[in-house]
Write a protein that holds these residues in place. Sequence first.
Motif, mmCIF file in Angstrom:
data_model
loop_
_atom_site.group_PDB
_atom_site.id
_atom_site.type_symbol
_atom_site.label_atom_id
_atom_site.label_comp_id
_atom_site.label_asym_id
_atom_site.label_seq_id
_atom_site.Cartn_x
_atom_site.Cartn_y
_atom_site.Cartn_z
ATOM 1 N N SER A 1 0.843 -1.200 0.000
ATOM 2 C CA SER A 1 0.000 0.000 0.000
ATOM 3 C C SER A 1 0.872 1.241 0.000
ATOM 4 O O SER A 1 1.686 1.431 0.900
ATOM 5 C CB SER A 1 -0.892 -0.010 1.247
ATOM 6 N N ARG B 1 -3.010 -0.384 -4.208
ATOM 7 C CA ARG B 1 -3.104 -1.563 -3.339
ATOM 8 C C ARG B 1 -2.744 -2.780 -4.174
ATOM 9 O O ARG B 1 -3.304 -2.988 -5.257
ATOM 10 C CB ARG B 1 -4.511 -1.747 -2.766
ATOM 11 N N TYR C 1 -7.979 -3.456 1.265
ATOM 12 C CA TYR C 1 -7.599 -4.675 0.561
ATOM 13 C C TYR C 1 -8.802 -5.563 0.254
ATOM 14 O O TYR C 1 -8.636 -6.705 -0.179
ATOM 15 C CB TYR C 1 -6.590 -5.466 1.391
#
Length: 505
Positions: free
Chosen positions: A334, A339, A363
């Motif tokens: 991240s 992500r 996530y």
Amino acid sequence: MKNIALLLLLLVCAPAIAQNKKTKAVATPDTLQNLDAFVNKMLAEWNVPGTALCIVKNGKLLYAKGYGVKDLKTKAPVTNQTLFGIASCSKSFTAACLAILADEGKLDWNKPVKDYMPDFQLHDEYATRTLTARDLVSHRSGLPRHDYLWVSAPLNRNELFDRLKYLPLNKPVYAQYQYNNLMYMAAGVLIERLSGKSWEAFVREKILDPIGMKTTALTYPEMFKNTDYALSYDDEKNPEKEAGFDSNVDAIGPAGAIKANVSEMANWLMLQLNKGKAGGKVIVSEKNLNENHTPWAVVQPAEAKYPELGFSTYGMGWTLNTYRGHQRRQHGGSIEGYRSQMTVFPNDNLAVFITTNTGAVGYNFVSTITNYIADTYLEKNIIDWNSRFRKDFLEAREKTAKTKAENENQRQKDTHPTHALANYVGVYEHPAYGSLNLMLDADALKAEFHTEKISLRHYHYDIFEGQGDWEGIKFKFLMNAKGDIDRVSLEMPAAAMDIEMKKKQ
């Protein structure tokens, strides 16, 4: 500074003890068309601008594709060549670099770092003289994250390395798993000292070039030379607002600076499945790569929310666990609004990498897709992870709202600062974190910390509270014996402790 979530998803698991009864039928392993439809559906449900993923199975690249857009303004599409910041997935490359140095006889895993770098110095002398290279990259140094030492600071790698000695530890060495980017940065310095080459040069020469990761970038300026890279987004309330590229991640490159596309990340996954070999050539020995895959720290706090998942450990650059009874190695990444998540099932010769250009949903999106692919190719019944993660996401949002309400309820109303606001103005300094500049803005205080611009509101007594990106962060002003404001104790983000800064006289 944009809302940089220096977060790592640590999915914890142990052998599965139950299966979800309310699941669909077993999927056929070659249903890539079904995968296409599923990914597009998830893009819409989670409001994700763009994503890309690859699947490696039985030594072959099975799938590498982009979805959605890399730029919300131009609507330019994501392709399998689009670069994304893979952030902390970079850690596995740094751990492999150490393994290569061990292969070359330049590194002993059990030898203290201090023996290789006499100038390596932490705040705690025992930790300084005890930590090994293995400890630097297994998150058991006793040092909390202290990420705001680097996030917005104009410091290079050597300057960050020199400031480690001013950062207090909050745990004894080996006492507890504590995720730490700065120790990976230190591992990068160690790689430079042992090889005579920068981390960037070493990882490119020893890993990226030999396995065909030719377009992979190691710094933002390098990425910008390639026209095919994704912009990123990180604001749930304003999803079209760009997150930008103003973090100082390149300075801690070994912890999280790699920018790659899914076609080339497939080569990295194949090296992992092939036990260190690429194209028949040994890049890193199986013996020392196994050191990366050996559990060295128990991830805490230990949680096992779902029956398919259990407790987790950390090796070097990999979280080690199981998924539905299958051994799994995984890591997330991240930075800015990116992500990413890479997952390897070594006993099933299966690996997946997925990356996105939004951080607004954490996530949840990448984990939903990864688990769907795992269920498909492990020939399991498909679990509705999307519903589970959607529920978790909404519960987390409610928890945040509740925390804000509780914070407001704890505020003592009708209190006043002990001094006129002008007495709080000044430059406050810390030997590691640098300078915090407090200024008056009409009838309120504001602060500047490197590139961060922070509005403050009076909370109660001599405590002020950050707004915006530093929302809820407390600034606790302290007095000397004369009654003068001479210090501020700051709940520095990601430090796990208050950081006291002294007012410059």
